[in-house]
Design an enzyme around this catalytic site. Sequence first.
Site, PDB file in Angstrom:
ATOM      1  N   LYS A  68      -3.761 -75.978 106.132  1.00 27.76           N
ATOM      2  CA  LYS A  68      -2.559 -75.494 107.134  1.00 27.76           C
ATOM      3  C   LYS A  68      -2.226 -76.827 108.341  1.00 27.76           C
ATOM      4  O   LYS A  68      -0.987 -77.673 108.107  1.00 27.76           O
ATOM      5  CB  LYS A  68      -2.695 -74.703 107.759  1.00 27.76           C
ATOM      6  CG  LYS A  68      -3.086 -73.282 107.325  1.00 27.76           C
ATOM      7  CD  LYS A  68      -3.857 -72.836 109.065  1.00 27.76           C
ATOM      8  CE  LYS A  68      -3.488 -71.038 107.778  1.00 27.76           C
ATOM      9  NZ  LYS A  68      -2.792 -69.992 108.292  1.00 27.76           N
ATOM     10  N   ASP A 105       2.511 -67.608 112.236  1.00 27.32           N
ATOM     11  CA  ASP A 105       0.908 -66.915 112.325  1.00 27.32           C
ATOM     12  C   ASP A 105       0.174 -66.340 113.497  1.00 27.32           C
ATOM     13  O   ASP A 105       0.648 -65.036 113.730  1.00 27.32           O
ATOM     14  CB  ASP A 105      -0.439 -67.570 111.613  1.00 27.32           C
ATOM     15  CG  ASP A 105      -0.945 -67.809 110.663  1.00 27.32           C
ATOM     16  OD1 ASP A 105      -0.659 -67.432 109.895  1.00 27.32           O
ATOM     17  OD2 ASP A 105      -1.774 -69.277 110.373  1.00 27.32           O
TER      18      ASP A 105
END
Length: 286
Positions: A68, A105
């Site tokens: 990420k 997210d």
Amino acid sequence: MHDPDLYCVIGHPVAHSRSPWIHARFAELTGQAMRYERCLAPLDGFAARLAAERARGLRGCNVPVPFKHEAAALADVKSAAVELAGAANTLRFTDDGRILADNTDGAGLVADLTRNAGVALAGCDLLLLGAGGAAAGVLAPLLRERPRRLVLANRTLARAEELVARHPSLAAAAGTDLLACALDDTRLRAGFDVLVNATASSLAGDAVPVTAAALRPGALALDMMYGAAAHGFLHWATQHGARARDGLGMLVEQAAEAFQLWRGVRPPSAQVLAELRAVVDAEAAH
């Protein structure tokens, strides 16, 4: 007829990923012509794998842990969420060759907690475990829900402090008492209404990194992992009187946000979550 647009998840590991199933179902239900694949990248080879997939005509991808932070660093254009988190889980590629990064997210987690689990985050005491890419992506959206107190606990205190230090204005605007601490800090025994595990402990098969004193009676305890990896955490939470929840809802909701970014269409996430839950439960029964 032109070929369907290509998307993928680039991860390590990636064989367990439910994302291809979710996005195939989203595409089916919304009439989108797209194909979605799993792409395994070596731990030191994310950028190379991304470049190879783009050469095949990739239009976008999802990025799980541990890539990420690297995904965010590679982007030409970063959303506000990515700038704040320093982590991206969704990439889009423009026709002129630029990489656009976003992070869905947090929106996915908040949607799952508030809509699917029916938890009011406003005014609650919330414990977030971990300070890596998963935690970084959800901290700002959790703060926007205006919890009374949000404690970010991590094995390495400095990493937790660094992440908290990026969010003071957001915490002030939310009226939230935001603090960082180590996993063995006595303040974690005070009890929380909501506990979110964003560490890799479940994936590694390790014990839950805090004691049950962190849970108030009837608290909601959510592990971002799902399937067999989450079983240990779910058992621990249930054993200690909490409502246990895995990361399947968050997975589907963040995927719905990514799908909308890519295709401009909102998929029916609640329906797909119910269908996926049935699939996972059926597999577990065998």
